[in-house]
Design a protein around this motif. Structure first.
Motif, PDB file in Angstrom:
ATOM      1  N   VAL A   1       1.037  -1.074   0.110  1.00 46.32           N
ATOM      2  CA  VAL A   1      -0.023   0.129   0.121  1.00 46.32           C
ATOM      3  C   VAL A   1       1.025   1.109  -0.072  1.00 46.32           C
ATOM      4  O   VAL A   1       2.076   1.368   0.549  1.00 46.32           O
ATOM      5  N   PHE A   2       0.327   2.295  -0.311  1.00 48.22           N
ATOM      6  CA  PHE A   2       1.088   3.558  -0.057  1.00 48.22           C
ATOM      7  C   PHE A   2       0.089   4.066   1.096  1.00 48.22           C
ATOM      8  O   PHE A   2      -0.927   4.320   1.267  1.00 48.22           O
ATOM      9  N   ILE A   3       1.009   4.795   2.095  1.00 47.84           N
ATOM     10  CA  ILE A   3       0.537   5.259   3.190  1.00 47.84           C
ATOM     11  C   ILE A   3       0.280   6.559   3.357  1.00 47.84           C
ATOM     12  O   ILE A   3       1.103   7.398   2.701  1.00 47.84           O
ATOM     13  N   SER A   4      -0.933   6.839   3.733  1.00 47.77           N
ATOM     14  CA  SER A   4      -1.352   8.304   3.820  1.00 47.77           C
ATOM     15  C   SER A   4      -0.556   9.114   4.897  1.00 47.77           C
ATOM     16  O   SER A   4      -0.216   8.515   5.817  1.00 47.77           O
ATOM     17  N   LEU A   5      -0.370  10.297   4.630  1.00 54.72           N
ATOM     18  CA  LEU A   5       0.160  11.152   5.682  1.00 54.72           C
ATOM     19  C   LEU A   5      -1.000  11.745   6.483  1.00 54.72           C
ATOM     20  O   LEU A   5      -1.680  12.506   5.907  1.00 54.72           O
ATOM     21  N   LEU A   6      -0.968  11.890   7.602  1.00 58.81           N
ATOM     22  CA  LEU A   6      -2.051  12.521   8.511  1.00 58.81           C
ATOM     23  C   LEU A   6      -1.465  13.340   9.305  1.00 58.81           C
ATOM     24  O   LEU A   6      -0.455  13.166  10.118  1.00 58.81           O
ATOM     25  N   ASP A   7      -2.079  14.578   9.130  1.00 60.51           N
ATOM     26  CA  ASP A   7      -1.660  15.589   9.933  1.00 60.51           C
ATOM     27  C   ASP A   7      -2.934  16.211  10.864  1.00 60.51           C
ATOM     28  O   ASP A   7      -3.891  15.999  10.622  1.00 60.51           O
ATOM     29  N   GLY A   8      -2.734  16.716  12.158  1.00 59.73           N
ATOM     30  CA  GLY A   8      -3.709  16.864  12.813  1.00 59.73           C
ATOM     31  C   GLY A   8      -3.720  18.575  13.307  1.00 59.73           C
ATOM     32  O   GLY A   8      -2.551  18.983  13.306  1.00 59.73           O
ATOM     33  N   TYR A   9      -4.634  19.431  13.051  1.00 60.93           N
ATOM     34  CA  TYR A   9      -4.568  20.773  13.270  1.00 60.93           C
ATOM     35  C   TYR A   9      -5.819  21.503  13.884  1.00 60.93           C
ATOM     36  O   TYR A   9      -6.763  20.793  13.971  1.00 60.93           O
ATOM     37  N   ASP A  10      -5.489  22.430  14.553  1.00 58.26           N
ATOM     38  CA  ASP A  10      -6.628  23.277  15.139  1.00 58.26           C
ATOM     39  C   ASP A  10      -7.263  24.072  14.230  1.00 58.26           C
ATOM     40  O   ASP A  10      -6.811  24.596  13.045  1.00 58.26           O
ATOM     41  N   LYS A  11      -8.611  23.987  14.167  1.00 62.00           N
ATOM     42  CA  LYS A  11      -9.529  24.368  13.071  1.00 62.00           C
ATOM     43  C   LYS A  11      -9.413  25.837  13.115  1.00 62.00           C
ATOM     44  O   LYS A  11      -9.828  26.368  11.983  1.00 62.00           O
ATOM     45  N   ARG A  12      -8.709  26.612  13.883  1.00 58.61           N
ATOM     46  CA  ARG A  12      -8.643  28.066  13.846  1.00 58.61           C
ATOM     47  C   ARG A  12      -7.422  28.446  12.866  1.00 58.61           C
ATOM     48  O   ARG A  12      -7.373  29.421  12.253  1.00 58.61           O
ATOM     49  N   VAL A  13      -6.658  27.310  12.598  1.00 59.90           N
ATOM     50  CA  VAL A  13      -5.464  27.520  11.475  1.00 59.90           C
ATOM     51  C   VAL A  13      -6.163  27.357  10.058  1.00 59.90           C
ATOM     52  O   VAL A  13      -6.519  26.303   9.805  1.00 59.90           O
ATOM     53  N   ARG A  14      -6.114  28.342   9.357  1.00 58.78           N
ATOM     54  CA  ARG A  14      -6.615  28.356   7.908  1.00 58.78           C
ATOM     55  C   ARG A  14      -5.483  28.499   6.821  1.00 58.78           C
ATOM     56  O   ARG A  14      -4.405  28.671   7.171  1.00 58.78           O
ATOM     57  N   GLY A  15      -5.889  28.060   5.725  1.00 54.57           N
ATOM     58  CA  GLY A  15      -5.158  27.867   4.663  1.00 54.57           C
ATOM     59  C   GLY A  15      -4.067  26.652   4.665  1.00 54.57           C
ATOM     60  O   GLY A  15      -3.099  26.600   3.862  1.00 54.57           O
ATOM     61  N   TYR A  16      -4.485  25.618   5.549  1.00 56.44           N
ATOM     62  CA  TYR A  16      -3.673  24.330   5.479  1.00 56.44           C
ATOM     63  C   TYR A  16      -4.144  23.396   4.733  1.00 56.44           C
ATOM     64  O   TYR A  16      -5.387  22.992   4.886  1.00 56.44           O
ATOM     65  N   SER A  17      -3.415  22.833   3.823  1.00 56.49           N
ATOM     66  CA  SER A  17      -3.769  21.778   2.875  1.00 56.49           C
ATOM     67  C   SER A  17      -2.590  20.837   2.470  1.00 56.49           C
ATOM     68  O   SER A  17      -1.730  20.916   3.092  1.00 56.49           O
ATOM     69  N   SER A  18      -2.778  20.306   1.442  1.00 58.27           N
ATOM     70  CA  SER A  18      -1.867  19.207   1.163  1.00 58.27           C
ATOM     71  C   SER A  18      -1.089  19.213  -0.039  1.00 58.27           C
ATOM     72  O   SER A  18      -1.268  19.905  -0.986  1.00 58.27           O
ATOM     73  N   ILE A  19       0.509  18.869   0.212  1.00 61.64           N
ATOM     74  CA  ILE A  19       1.549  19.232  -0.747  1.00 61.64           C
ATOM     75  C   ILE A  19       2.062  17.736  -0.542  1.00 61.64           C
ATOM     76  O   ILE A  19       2.608  17.753   0.177  1.00 61.64           O
ATOM     77  N   PRO A  20       1.885  16.820  -1.446  1.00 63.33           N
ATOM     78  CA  PRO A  20       2.179  15.297  -1.117  1.00 63.33           C
ATOM     79  C   PRO A  20       3.659  15.042  -1.019  1.00 63.33           C
ATOM     80  O   PRO A  20       3.756  13.623  -1.245  1.00 63.33           O
ATOM     81  N   ILE A  21       4.373  15.711  -0.911  1.00 64.37           N
ATOM     82  CA  ILE A  21       5.944  15.409  -0.816  1.00 64.37           C
ATOM     83  C   ILE A  21       6.060  14.885   0.759  1.00 64.37           C
ATOM     84  O   ILE A  21       6.924  14.471   0.918  1.00 64.37           O
TER      85      ILE A  21
ATOM     86  N   ASP B   1       4.695  29.123   4.837  1.00 66.01           N
ATOM     87  CA  ASP B   1       4.423  29.898   3.738  1.00 66.01           C
ATOM     88  C   ASP B   1       3.016  30.207   3.675  1.00 66.01           C
ATOM     89  O   ASP B   1       2.600  31.235   3.007  1.00 66.01           O
ATOM     90  N   ASN B   2       2.087  29.372   4.023  1.00 63.83           N
ATOM     91  CA  ASN B   2       0.661  29.210   3.810  1.00 63.83           C
ATOM     92  C   ASN B   2      -0.477  29.719   4.817  1.00 63.83           C
ATOM     93  O   ASN B   2      -1.415  30.105   4.546  1.00 63.83           O
ATOM     94  N   VAL B   3      -0.167  29.265   6.099  1.00 66.04           N
ATOM     95  CA  VAL B   3      -1.117  29.359   7.175  1.00 66.04           C
ATOM     96  C   VAL B   3      -1.337  30.725   7.646  1.00 66.04           C
ATOM     97  O   VAL B   3      -0.559  31.442   7.756  1.00 66.04           O
ATOM     98  N   TRP B   4      -2.539  30.977   8.103  1.00 70.27           N
ATOM     99  CA  TRP B   4      -2.882  31.999   9.074  1.00 70.27           C
ATOM    100  C   TRP B   4      -3.636  31.691  10.025  1.00 70.27           C
ATOM    101  O   TRP B   4      -4.360  30.472   9.927  1.00 70.27           O
TER     102      TRP B   4
END
Lengths: 523, 314
Positions: free
Chosen positions: A487-507, A517-520
Motif C-alpha cells: 500500500v501507499f501510506i497516507s500522511l496524517l496531520d492534525g490541526y486546530d480548526k482556527r488554523v486556515r490555509g492548511y492543505s496538502s502538498i504530497p511530498i 508560507d501558507n497558514v494564518w
C-alpha cells in the motif's frame, strides 16, 4: 485527473500566476476530514498571531544547513527560513520561486533568471553568487550533503549575468526544476559555513534555534511574496512520542502536528476544535526480496510473495483505511506518470502455493526482518506470516530495534522491510532506488532494459513518449523487481480548526513542509 | 572528623577518574559511529569514510582518551559530532533546566517524605501508619509514565488547567511556572517520596528500638521529643544516604517524564547522543550524571559524619 491539470511541458516556466491557478485547482489531492482545505482556501487571510507546531522528531542533530536536513522537522524548519529556486505546488509540479524564469536547451543547459529585488534577512540582495555557492557546495564531500549523488549531475554552475545563473548538467534531465525544489537545495548566502543561525530569503527570520528543543521564526517583513507571510511568529518543536504529540494538540499547546497514527484519528476527530488532514502520498513500506541471495532471488518465489500480500487487509486493518492499495510498483496514483492500466495484483494464496511448489521451495523456513524504523513493517510482517502459514510456509518475523536499522539490517537480509519517502518525480525515485547501480536499490535488482529506459526518459522531449516509457518501467518493476509494495501510506496531520490555509502538498506532511508560507489563524 | 571528610573527597575524585576510563571504553564499543548515524539511510561507504576522517574517529583509542580527559579538566569536553557545536554549550542550555526540575521535585518531595516517614515511625502499627505504608507502596508500584499520562489526559486534555508540554514558559511569574511544572514535578515526586518515606520510617524505627531511646522514655520525655531530639540525629545517616540515592535519580532518571512532557532536560540530551552516536556529548552527559551522583553521596556522607553524635566526637 491530475494529468489534465498539469501544464503542458513548455520550454519556459513563467510567473507566479500559473502557480496560483494550479494551487487553486490542486485541492483534489487533499481530503480534508471534517473541516477541509477547500473551505479555508476561500477565506481571506488574516495577518498576525502566533502558532506552535510539533513535528515528529527533534534532537541535537537538528540543523539549519539545508544540505544536512534529514527529517521532516528539518525540512519544515528549513522551508520556514529559506526559499528555493523553485517550489512544489499541490500537484508536485515545480513552480518558479527565487527563479523567475527557467529556460533550457536540450535539457542539458539550463538558464535561470533570478527574481529581482529579493533580500536576505540581513538586508543583502540575492545575487547569482549565492545561487552558485548553494548548489555547488553539495558536490564537496566535506559538506556531507544528503544530495551529493544528485548534485554530481551539475557539471557546471556559473553566473552568466547580474541576475542570471547557468547550470550545465552531465546528461539531459527534464526534471531539474523539480530537483531544485527539494529542501536540500534551498538557497543560502554565498560563503556560509556556520549554520548556528540562519540567514535566508524565506518567510520567517530565525529568531532562536536550539537543537533538540525548538526553533522560533519571526515574520520577514521583506519577504518576496507580496502580502505573505501571515503570522507574526512560528515556534517549531519536536515531540517524538506520538501520544504526547496528540495530547499537546488536543490540550491546545500546539496548533499543528504531523504523523498522527491512524489509531489516534478518532480521538482527534472527537474534539470539536480539531481536524485531521489526510494527504495521499507516495510513501510506502515494502517487502524486500534480495535478488542476489537465496531463496529470495528465485523469480517464482518473488512472485509468490507478491501474491501473498493481503493489500486490502493491510489498508483496512493496519492503516484504518488511511492508505491506498498499491500494485508492487512505486509510482502513486497522484503522479502524472502513474500507469493506470496495469492490472491490480490480487491476494491469491493458492497461486502463491503453486508457485512455491513449482520452485521447489515448499518446505523452506524463512525469517523476515521488520522494525519500527520502517513504518508498519512489524504488523505487515505478522500479516504475511499468517498468510504464509495458511499455505504451509514456515515464516518467522524478526523484530529489530529502530536504532541502527538502516545501517545494520536494511537491504542486508534475504527478506526484510524497507521504507521509501515520497519523491517528487518518477525519475528521482527510479534513479535512487531502482536503477541497477542505485545506492538504495533495495532488492539488488539489475535490469538493463530498465536502466536504458530511465536514461532515455530523462532527455525525452515528447511528453506522450515519456509517459509511455515511465509506464513500461512500472510494468518491469511490477513484474520483475524483488519488491512487494502492498500500500501507499497516507500522511496524517492534525490541526486546530482556527488554523486556515492548511492543505496538502504530497511530498510530505506539514503541507509538504511548507506550511509556514501558507497558514494564518482566525481571529 | 576533618580527616574522615578529606579521605572521603579523595576517594570520590579517584572514583571519578576510574569512571571516566570506564565511560570512555564503554562508549568506544557502541556499535556504529557518528559518521554512520549522521548520514543515516543515505550513507555510502565513501561518504562514511570521508566523514569519519573529518571527525577524527580514526585515531587510536588511548590518544582519544587522553585528549578527551585533558579537555574535560580544562572545561572543554569537545565538539558535538551531530551538530558541530561545543558540547559545553549544549549542556549549558540543558543542565540548568534539569537542575530546576530536579530542584523543584526535591523541594516538594523531601519535606513530604520526611513528614510521612517520621509520622509513621512515631506511631508504628497504628491506623495512620498502615494507611501511609499502603499509600507509599502503591506509589512505588505505579510506574511514572502511567501517572504522567493519566495526569496529562485529565488536567491538560480534558480540563485544560495545565500545559501538556512543560517547555520553560516564555513569561516569568508564578502562574505560568505552575502551569508548566506541576505535572512533571508531581510525576517525578511520586516515586521519590514513597521511597524516601519508607527509608525514613525504617531508619527511625530501628533507632527507637535501641536502649538509649528506652532510657529517654523512662525519663518521661514526650514522643515528639524522643523522635526528633534523640532518635532522628542518629537515624540521619541512613536517611540522608537514601535521599541522596533518590535525588540522584531526579537528574538522570527523569527521561520518561522529559519525553512525555517534552521537557528539554539533560536526560533527553543523553538519549539523543546515543541515537546520534554523538560520543563526546554522550561521554560528557555520563560524566555529569556520575559527578552529580558522587557529589550527592559525598554530601550525604559528610552530613552523616557531622550529624551523628558518635562520629562527630572522633
Amino acid at each position: 485527473m491530475t494529468e489534465e491539470k498539469t501544464l503542458p511541458r513548455r520550454e519556459v516556466l513563467r510567473g507566479l500566476s500559473a502557480a496560483g491557478v494550479l494551487a487553486a485547482l490542486g485541492g483534489s489531492l487533499a481530503t480534508g476530514i471534517g473541516y477541509g482545505a477547500v473551505d479555508s482556501a476561500r477565506a481571506i487571510p488574516r495577518r498576525g498571531g502566533r502558532i506552535r507546531v510539533a513535528s515528529v522528531s527533534s534532537s541535537t542533530a537538528d540543523t539549519l544547513d539545508p544540505a544536512k536536513g534529514a527529517l521532516s522537522t528539518d525540512y519544515a524548519r528549513l522551508n520556514m527560513i529559506y526559499s528555493g529556486l523553485t517550489q512544489f505546488d499541490s500537484n508536485l509540479s515545480a513552480q518558479p520561486a527565487l527563479a523567475q524564469e527557467i529556460q533550457d536547451s536540450g535539457r542539458i543547459l539550463w538558464t535561470i533568471k533570478l527574481r529581482r529585488g529579493v533580500q536576505f534577512h540581513d538586508g543583502k540582495p540575492l545575487t547569482p553568487a549565492d545561487v552558485v555557492y548553494s548548489l555547488l557546495r553539495h558536490k564537496n564531500p566535506a559538506t556531507a550533503s544528503k544530495m551529493k549523488a544528485i548534485a554530481d549531475q551539475f557539471q557546471e554552475v556559473k553566473a552568466t549575468g547580474p541576475n542570471e545563473v547557468q547550470i550545465r548538467l552531465t546528461g539531459a534531465n527534464a526534471d531539474l526544476p523539480a530537483i531544485l525544489a527539494d529542501a536540500h537545495f534551498l538557497i543560502v548566502q554565498d560563503g556560509t559555513t556556520d549554520f548556528r543561525t540562519a540567514v535566508g530569503t524565506g518567510p520567517y527570520k530565525c529568531k532562536e534555534f536550539n537543537p533538540g528543543v525548538r526553533t522560533v521564526g519571526t515574520r520577514n517583513p521583506n519577504y518576496w511574496k507580496p502580502g505573505k507571510p501571515y503570522l507574526d511568529e512560528i515556534e517549531l518543536v519536536g515531540i517524538s512520542d506520538e501520544s504526547a504529540r496528540v495530547n499537546a494538540l488536543l490540550s491546545g499547546d500546539v496548533q499543528i502536528i504531523n504523523a498522527v497514527d491512524p489509531r489516534s484519528i478518532r480521538r482527534v476527530m472527537a474534539s470539536a476544535n480539531h481536524a485531521v488532514l489526510e494527504t495521499k502520498s507516495g510513501l510506502y513500506t515494502d517487502l524486500i526480496m534480495r535478488q542476489d541471495m537465496t531463496p529470495t532471488g528465485h523469480p517464482d518465489f518473488v512472485l509468490a510473495m507478491k501474491y501473498l500480500l493481503n493489500r486490502e487487509l493491510t489498508r483496512k486493518a493496519l492503516f484504518r483505511g488511511y492508505a491506498t492499495v498499491a500494485n508492487d510498483q512505486p509510482i502513486p496514483p497522484s503522479n502524472r506518470y502513474y500507469l493506470a492500466d496495469l492490472p491490480q495484483r490480487p491476494y491469491d494464496p493458492e497461486r502463491a502455493k503453486f508457485l512455491l511448489k513449482k520452485a521447489g521451495l515448499s518446505g523452506v523456513r524463512l525469517v523476515v526482518y521488520a522494525s519500527p524504523a520502517a513504518e508498519g513493517s512489524v504488523d505487515m510482517g505478522s500479516l504475511l506470516q499468517l498468510s504464509a502459514a495458511e499455505i504451509g510456509l514456515n515464516m518467522a518475523v524478526n523484530r529489530v530495534p529502530a536504532d541502527g536499522y538502516w545501517s545494520n539490517h536494511w537491504m542486508k537480509h534475504p527478506l526484510g522491510f524497507g521504507n521509501i519517502n515520497p519523491r517528487p518525480t518518477a525519475d528521482l525515485l527510479f534513479s535512487t532506488s531502482f536503477k541497477s547501480d542505485a545506492p538504495w536499490n533495495e532488492s539488488g535488482w539489475k535490469n538493463a532494459q530498465f536502466d536504458q529506459l530511465l536514461l532515455a526518459a530523462r532527455g525525452e522531449a515528447d511528453e506522450t513518449k515519456r509517459k509511455q516509457m515511465y509506464g513500461d518501467m512500472q510494468v518491469l518493476i511490477h513484474e520483475k523487481a524483488g519488491l512487494g509494495i502492498p500500500v501507499f501510506i497516507s500522511l496524517l496531520d492534525g490541526y486546530d480548526k482556527r488554523v486556515r490555509g492548511y492543505s496538502s502538498i504530497p511530498i510530505g506532511g506539514l503541507m509538504g513542509y511548507s506550511f509556514a508560507d501558507n497558514v494564518w489563524v482566525e481571529a | 572528623m576533618a580527616i574522615l571528610i578529606v579521605r572521603r573527597v579523595g576517594i570520590a575524585l579517584l572514583t571519578l577518574l576510574l569512571v571516566s576510563a570506564v565511560i570512555f571504553s564503554i562508549t568506544a564499543v557502541l556499535p556504529g559511529d557518528a559518521a554512520q548515524a549522521a548520514l543515516g539511510q543515505s550513507a555510502t561507504p565513501e561518504m562514511i569514510a570521508a566523514l569519519r576522517a573529518q571527525m577524527g574517529l580514526d585515531d587510536p583509542a588511548y590518544l582519544r582518551y587522553l585528549r578527551w580527559l585533558g579537555g574535560l579538566l580544562t572545561g572543554n569536553p569537545g565538539q558535538s559530532l551531530a551538530n558541530n557545536r561545543p558540547v559545553a554549550e549544549l549542556i549549558a542550555l540543558r543542565l540548568p533546566r534539569s537542575l530546576l526540575l530536579a530542584g523543584a521535585a526535591a523541594a516538594v518531595s523531601v519535606p513530604v517524605a520526611l513528614t510521612t516517614g517520621i509520622l509513621s515511625a512515631m506511631y508504628p502499627g497504628s491506623r495512620l501508619d498502615r494507611l501511609l505504608s499502603t499509600a507509599t507502596l502503591a506509589m512505588i508500584a505505579v510506574p511514572e509514565f502511567l501517572v504522567a499520562t493519566v495526569a496529562v489526559l485529565i488536567f491538560a486534555v480534558k480540563l485544560h488547567w495545565l500545559s501538556a508540554l512543560s517547555y520553560v514558559p516564555d513569561t516569568p511569574g508564578i502562574a505560568p511556572f505552575l502551569r508548566a511544572y506541576t505535572m512533571p514535578v508531581m510525576s517525578l515526586s511520586f516515586v521519590v517520596i514513597a521511597q524516601m518515606a519508607r527509608m525514613t520510617r525504617a531508619a527511625v524505627i530501628e533507632q527507637v528500638s535501641q536502649p538509649y531511646v528506652e532510657m529517654a522514655i523512662l525519663k518521661g520525655a514526650r514522643p515528639a521529643r524522643i523522635i526528633l531530639r534523640h532518635a532522628l540525629p542518629n537515624a540521619a545517616g541512613p536517611i540522608v544516604n537514601a535521599m541522596a540515592l533518590s535525588l540522584s535519580y531526579l537528574l538522570g532518571g527523569a527521561i520518561i517524564v522529559e519525553t512525555i512532557f517534552n521537557y528539554p532536560g539533560i536526560a533527553s540530551l543523553m538519549v539523543d547522543a546515543v541515537t546520534n552516536r554523538d560520543i563526546p556529548l554522550l561521554q560528557a552527559c555520563a560524566m555529569i550524571f556520575c559527578c552529580a551522583y558522587l557529589i550527592l553521596v559525598l554530601l550525604a556522607d559528610v552530613f552523616a559524619i557531622v550529624s551523628s553524635p558518635k562520629l562527630r566526637r572522633r
